[in-house]
Motif scaffolding. Structure first.
Motif, PDB file in Angstrom:
ATOM      1  N   ALA A 527       0.835  -1.200   0.000  1.00  0.00           N
ATOM      2  CA  ALA A 527       0.000   0.000   0.000  1.00  0.00           C
ATOM      3  C   ALA A 527       0.871   1.251   0.000  1.00  0.00           C
ATOM      4  O   ALA A 527       0.750   2.112   0.885  1.00  0.00           O
ATOM      5  CB  ALA A 527      -0.939  -0.001   1.199  1.00  0.00           C
ATOM      6  N   ASP A 528       1.765   1.344  -0.925  1.00  0.00           N
ATOM      7  CA  ASP A 528       2.605   2.523  -1.147  1.00  0.00           C
ATOM      8  C   ASP A 528       3.791   2.655  -0.203  1.00  0.00           C
ATOM      9  O   ASP A 528       4.547   3.621  -0.307  1.00  0.00           O
ATOM     10  CB  ASP A 528       1.817   3.843  -1.052  1.00  0.00           C
ATOM     11  CG  ASP A 528       0.669   3.914  -2.036  1.00  0.00           C
ATOM     12  OD1 ASP A 528       0.568   2.993  -2.872  1.00  0.00           O
ATOM     13  OD2 ASP A 528      -0.107   4.867  -1.974  1.00  0.00           O
ATOM     14  N   GLY A 529       3.965   1.770   0.757  1.00  0.00           N
ATOM     15  CA  GLY A 529       5.041   1.932   1.720  1.00  0.00           C
ATOM     16  C   GLY A 529       5.739   0.630   2.043  1.00  0.00           C
ATOM     17  O   GLY A 529       5.616  -0.368   1.313  1.00  0.00           O
ATOM     18  N   TYR A 530       6.459   0.646   3.155  1.00  0.00           N
ATOM     19  CA  TYR A 530       7.262  -0.519   3.521  1.00  0.00           C
ATOM     20  C   TYR A 530       7.453  -0.552   5.031  1.00  0.00           C
ATOM     21  O   TYR A 530       7.263   0.431   5.745  1.00  0.00           O
ATOM     22  CB  TYR A 530       8.615  -0.476   2.821  1.00  0.00           C
ATOM     23  CG  TYR A 530       9.279   0.885   2.828  1.00  0.00           C
ATOM     24  CD1 TYR A 530       9.975   1.345   3.948  1.00  0.00           C
ATOM     25  CD2 TYR A 530       9.202   1.717   1.712  1.00  0.00           C
ATOM     26  CE1 TYR A 530      10.565   2.595   3.958  1.00  0.00           C
ATOM     27  CE2 TYR A 530       9.793   2.965   1.705  1.00  0.00           C
ATOM     28  CZ  TYR A 530      10.480   3.405   2.826  1.00  0.00           C
ATOM     29  OH  TYR A 530      11.052   4.650   2.843  1.00  0.00           O
ATOM     30  N   GLN A 531       7.840  -1.736   5.515  1.00  0.00           N
ATOM     31  CA  GLN A 531       8.085  -1.941   6.936  1.00  0.00           C
ATOM     32  C   GLN A 531       9.500  -1.476   7.290  1.00  0.00           C
ATOM     33  O   GLN A 531      10.332  -1.268   6.401  1.00  0.00           O
ATOM     34  CB  GLN A 531       7.902  -3.421   7.274  1.00  0.00           C
ATOM     35  CG  GLN A 531       6.497  -3.939   7.001  1.00  0.00           C
ATOM     36  CD  GLN A 531       6.359  -5.407   7.330  1.00  0.00           C
ATOM     37  OE1 GLN A 531       7.091  -5.942   8.157  1.00  0.00           O
ATOM     38  NE2 GLN A 531       5.400  -6.068   6.681  1.00  0.00           N
TER      39      GLN A 531
END
Length: 547
Positions: A527-531
């Motif tokens: 969803a457009d990001g990362y952990q």
């Protein structure tokens, strides 16, 4: 084999010349291992006869011949095992191989031998590509031999996996001594294997295959009483099967091509549980170098193959132009590499399109390299030209289907910063490019992660000079939405890779390599990001291509 050298000196020059001419005559080798298509792990074993075998031997040719085995245009050896070698020869060979990353260990068995080495120490040596993590000299001497029986062993990383490599020269005299030496060597090797480290034993064993001593090494899967844990490189050569023990239907036989006269006494043994696809070949005799034939061997790590290629694994090109795939290990880190190609240095740009690789050569030609279905490797013999005119481009991206026509496309960036879309076609080639953006020169790194945003459409990511990371969500029709900032501080990475779903959770990920050589995984959240980042590797060399 340790010979009484004066016996060889008594041979007439004419007889020696005739033997050499016959040996070098062109012939079809039964189980050849050509450098272009042999398995990627490469080994050499050679008894080079010290500095004296009789008339006509050339010391410089000995050195040159061994050095050539590590050539990037030749056999590309990872390990070289030498027996009956003078320290002066070893020093010369090691000095010339050092720039290629080789290190080694010489073990003397005779000090200052005037008869064989002209006053230099005489012994056994092993050279391996890459740094050494440990060394050990095994003293196998039983007590009645006329010369100490010592085996130099080194522990190093062989294409991403720790292994022990030992150069072996068993006793040439009484059989009872050889049998005891073999048992001791096999016992030490098994200790290393049981600790999870594969072993390579290569050298002059001074025994025919079907002897008690050799039973200590051949594993139980072979005919005629194998009691060890090894596969031998030349054991599948049906043209040299021993008819007393094997038939044409036999898959593995304790036999092989002769390496000394009409006898096989030189071997390359590899831990059978860790390798597959093992092959070997004894080269024609070179009478200017030795009275033994050089033995080459090749293999593949058992955990390498098609499953180690394709979307997900990290792909790396090293300084020598070798190509490796690095799948995810069970603990989430990057595994040891599987070598899948050589000679990739000339390629200006490389991108991954599914399991295939796309590359641009120095002339601007575009090539597709399909992954071999059996090995997962990439070969120039199967590549297909799929485009031209890429000289102006400084970036190659393979985003998948970016235009929405269900065919994989390519994207290039030229020197002016313009972004060009090359549509895929049913023929496998790429159509006339369309300009889809300008001003992209502000990015010092670009990546095509696939669907990073989770909307089913291929996206693009760029890092600018300030270290900010920007996401361009594809619109599924050859364009993209306005950029969105998704990170900062990414200037710490000297390489940025988008291998697809590396973590195995179904979402596209990113990987960065920092200046200390550590690898960091950023698991995409779909969803457009990362952990938050997690370290998945260390010791990765600066300057190596990652995709």
């Amino acid at each position: 084999m340790r010979h009484i050298r004066t016996l060889w000196a008594a041979l007439s020059t004419a007889a020696l010349a005739f033997a050499g001419t016959a040996a070098l005559a062109p012939s079809a080798l039964a189980d050849s291992v050509p450098s272009g298509s042999a398995p990627p792990l490469r080994f050499v074993s050679y008894n080079i006869c010290g500095n004296k075998c009789g008339a006509g031997y050339d010391n410089q040719r000995r050195i040159d011949t061994v050095v050539a085995e590590a050539s990037g245009s030749g056999w590309k050896a990872d390990q070289i095992h030498l027996q009956e070698v003078c320290r002066t020869q070893y020093d010369a060979i090691r000095g010339r191989l050092a720039p290629k990353g080789f290190q080694g260990l010489f073990t003397e068995t005779l000090s200052g031998d005037a008869n064989i080495c002209g006053g230099s120490d005489y012994g056994v040596a092993v050279l391996v590509k890459g740094p050494l993590s440990d060394t050990k000299v095994l003293d196998l001497t039983v007590g009645g031999e006329s010369e100490p029986i010592k085996v130099p062993c080194v522990k190093s990383s062989l294409q991403g996996r720790a292994n022990w490599a030992c150069s072996v020269h068993l006793y040439w005299g009484e059989e009872e001594y050889r049998n005891a030496e073999a048992r001791a060597l096999a016992a030490q090797a098994k200790q290393w294997e049981d600790s999870g480290v594969p072993v390579v034993l290569a050298g002059d064993f001074n025994n025919r295959p079907r002897t008690t001593a050799l039973s200590s090494f051949y594993d139980r899967g072979i005919n005629d009483g194998g009691q060890g844990t090894f596969v031998e490189a030349d054991e599948t050569d049906k043209d040299h099967f021993d008819p007393a023990a094997c038939t044409a239907a036999t898959r593995r036989c304790r036999s092989g091509e002769p390496t000394f006269g009409e006898r096989k006494i030189d071997y390359v043994f590899l831990s059978s549980r860790y390798v597959k696809g093992v092959k070997g070949d004894a080269l024609p005799l070179d009478p200017k170098v030795s009275d033994h034939r050089m033995l080459r061997a090749a293999a593949t790590w058992a955990d390498c193959g098609p499953s180690a290629s394709g979307p997900g694994p990290l792909v790396r090109r090293d300084a020598d132009g070798a190509l490796f795939t690095h799948p995810r290990s069970a603990d989430g880190t990057v595994s040891g590499g599987c070598k899948v190609g050589t000679g990739w240095n000339p390629m200006r740009m490389v991108a991954r399109n599914g399991k295939d690789l796309i590359a641009v050569d120095p002339d601007g030609k575009l090539w597709r390299y399909p992954a071999d279905a059996a090995s997962g490797s990439y070969s120039g013999s199967t590549r297909v030209e799929v485009g031209q005119g890429w000289q102006p481009m400084n970036t190659l991206l393979a985003p998948g289907d970016f235009s929405g026509d269900a065919r994989a496309d390519l994207i290039g960036r030229d020197g002016a910063g313009d972004l060009l879309l090359y549509p895929g076609s049913a023929s496998g080639r790429y159509g006339t490019p369309t300009k889809i953006g300008h001003g992209w020169q502000v990015y010092d790194a670009l990546a095509a992660p696939g669907d990073f945003s989770g909307d089913g459409k291929a996206d693009l990511i760029g890092r600018d000079g300030a270290g900010d990371l920007w996401l361009y969500k594809g619109n599924g029709a050859g364009g993209y939405r306005p950029r969105a900032k998704i990170g900062h501080g990414w200037q710490v990475y000297d390489a940025l890779a988008a291998p697809g779903d590396f973590s195995g959770d179904g979402k596209a990920d990113l990987i960065g390599r920092d200046g200390a050589g550590d690898l960091w995984l950023y698991k995409g959240n779909g969803a457009d990001g990362y952990q938050p980042r997690a370290r998945i590797g260390h010791g990765w060399q600066a300057g190596e291509l990652l995709i």
